[in-house]
Design a protein around this motif. Sequence first.
Motif, short mmCIF file in Angstrom:
data_model
loop_
_atom_site.label_atom_id
_atom_site.label_comp_id
_atom_site.label_asym_id
_atom_site.label_seq_id
_atom_site.Cartn_x
_atom_site.Cartn_y
_atom_site.Cartn_z
N GLY A 308 0.80 -1.22 0.00
CA GLY A 308 0.00 0.00 0.00
C GLY A 308 0.84 1.27 0.00
N TRP A 310 2.90 2.74 -2.08
CA TRP A 310 2.87 3.64 -3.25
C TRP A 310 1.54 4.39 -3.33
N VAL A 311 0.46 3.77 -2.85
CA VAL A 311 -0.85 4.43 -2.88
C VAL A 311 -0.85 5.63 -1.92
N ARG A 312 -0.32 5.38 -0.72
CA ARG A 312 -0.27 6.46 0.27
C ARG A 312 0.61 7.60 -0.24
N ALA A 315 -1.18 9.52 -3.05
CA ALA A 315 -2.29 10.32 -2.54
C ALA A 315 -1.77 11.58 -1.85
#
Lengths: 334, 95
Positions: A308, A310-312, A315
């Motif tokens: 997760g 890279w998503v954080r 964002a």
Amino acid sequence: MYTQALNVPESGTAVDAGDADKAARFQAIVDREDKVEPNDWMPESYRRTLVRQISQHAHSEIIGMQPEGNWITRAPSLKRKAALLAKVQDEAGHGLYLYAAAETLGVSREELYEQLLSGKAKYSSIFNYPTLTWADIGAIGWLVDGAAIMNQIPLCRCSYGPYARAMIRICKEESFHQRQGYEIMATLCGGSVKQREMAQDALNRWWWPSLMMFGPSDKDSLHSSDTMRWKIKRFSNDDLRQRFVDATVPQGRHLGLTFPDPELRFDEQAGHWQFGEIDWAEFKRVLSGDGPCNRQRMQVRRELEADGAWVREAALVYARKQTERNSAAKIAAE
Amino acid sequence: MSETPMPLWEVFIRNRSGLPHKHCGSVHAPDATMALQAARDVYTRRGESVSIWVTPSSAIVASDPSDKEEMFEPTGSKIYRHPTFYKVPDDVGHM
Ligand SMILES: [Fe+2]
Ligand SMILES: [Fe+2]
């Protein structure tokens, strides 16, 4: 319970020297059943105990999603699948309410995650057992959530406001968890011979680990007197365990199931179900990291956290760019 | 963990009873839109709410609990601010 490891001694107990006055005032607040709130003065040991207890509780909710999540794609009907999905989502919610409560004590979410992922923080031993059949989902809801409720109801009156409020939300949601589990067991028990055997097998495997959820026996548990005096804890491990056994045995017998304990019998005089000795060696082994699924649970959690990242990151970058763009547009307009 | 900390938001929800928004907890999210989304998922899974507010936790200014006495004590002694301080003759009835 979800915080069994609290009964393991902590290194370096500091004395709150020089704070005698404040400590007396603090204890008076607790004694008259007022709530302690985040910025109020509190003894360092109270703060530390709460951070440990609330975060262990949060970690347990989060890790607890794994054994049940294992059956979401294989639930036997759409109804069961929807219910299980909702239950596992609730457990995520419970974890998040509790992390938020722990953070009010001055510890960051990142630190709490780090403590879990590094193996420094503990979580309940119960979630290190595998879910081998669909009946295990029934047994977990009935027994594990049932044991959790027994422990959590008194925590709704805990002296620390944010923890008590989180527990009230959680308790409201737990009742559905236990009932859906019992319904699964009842359905299996009313089914074919094979289905009955599945239910019995699940009870055989989950009964003793469920009793271990209440933590060490009172004669071996540390920390109890402080947490009682601070009104974090209200009943002893053995008291709560006995209440759970008394409530649960009749429910199991109603289904025609047999408890895997030859010493289990009703003591007419005491009005309680007497039960055999818990295998404390197994309890210690599982809690210290050597249960059937400890490694798998931690590995999954670490992978999810890493996947997760890279998503954080994306964002956060997006949020920063939006802010910059908005302020640039504002300046241009002026 | 060397990651950038995710900002913290305080969550307030108003249930359908017509009461004002009430604080219910907090969430971590990169921006306001995602904070609202997270607040919905975490705090309103059973129709608890018809409206959500989120605000950066850092934007909240709070009174200091150690000033509690000087901050709130003065109202304690002003009993004449309460209706029971005033006498109304019995035969006047309820007022
Ligand atoms: Fe839960
Ligand atoms: Fe639950």
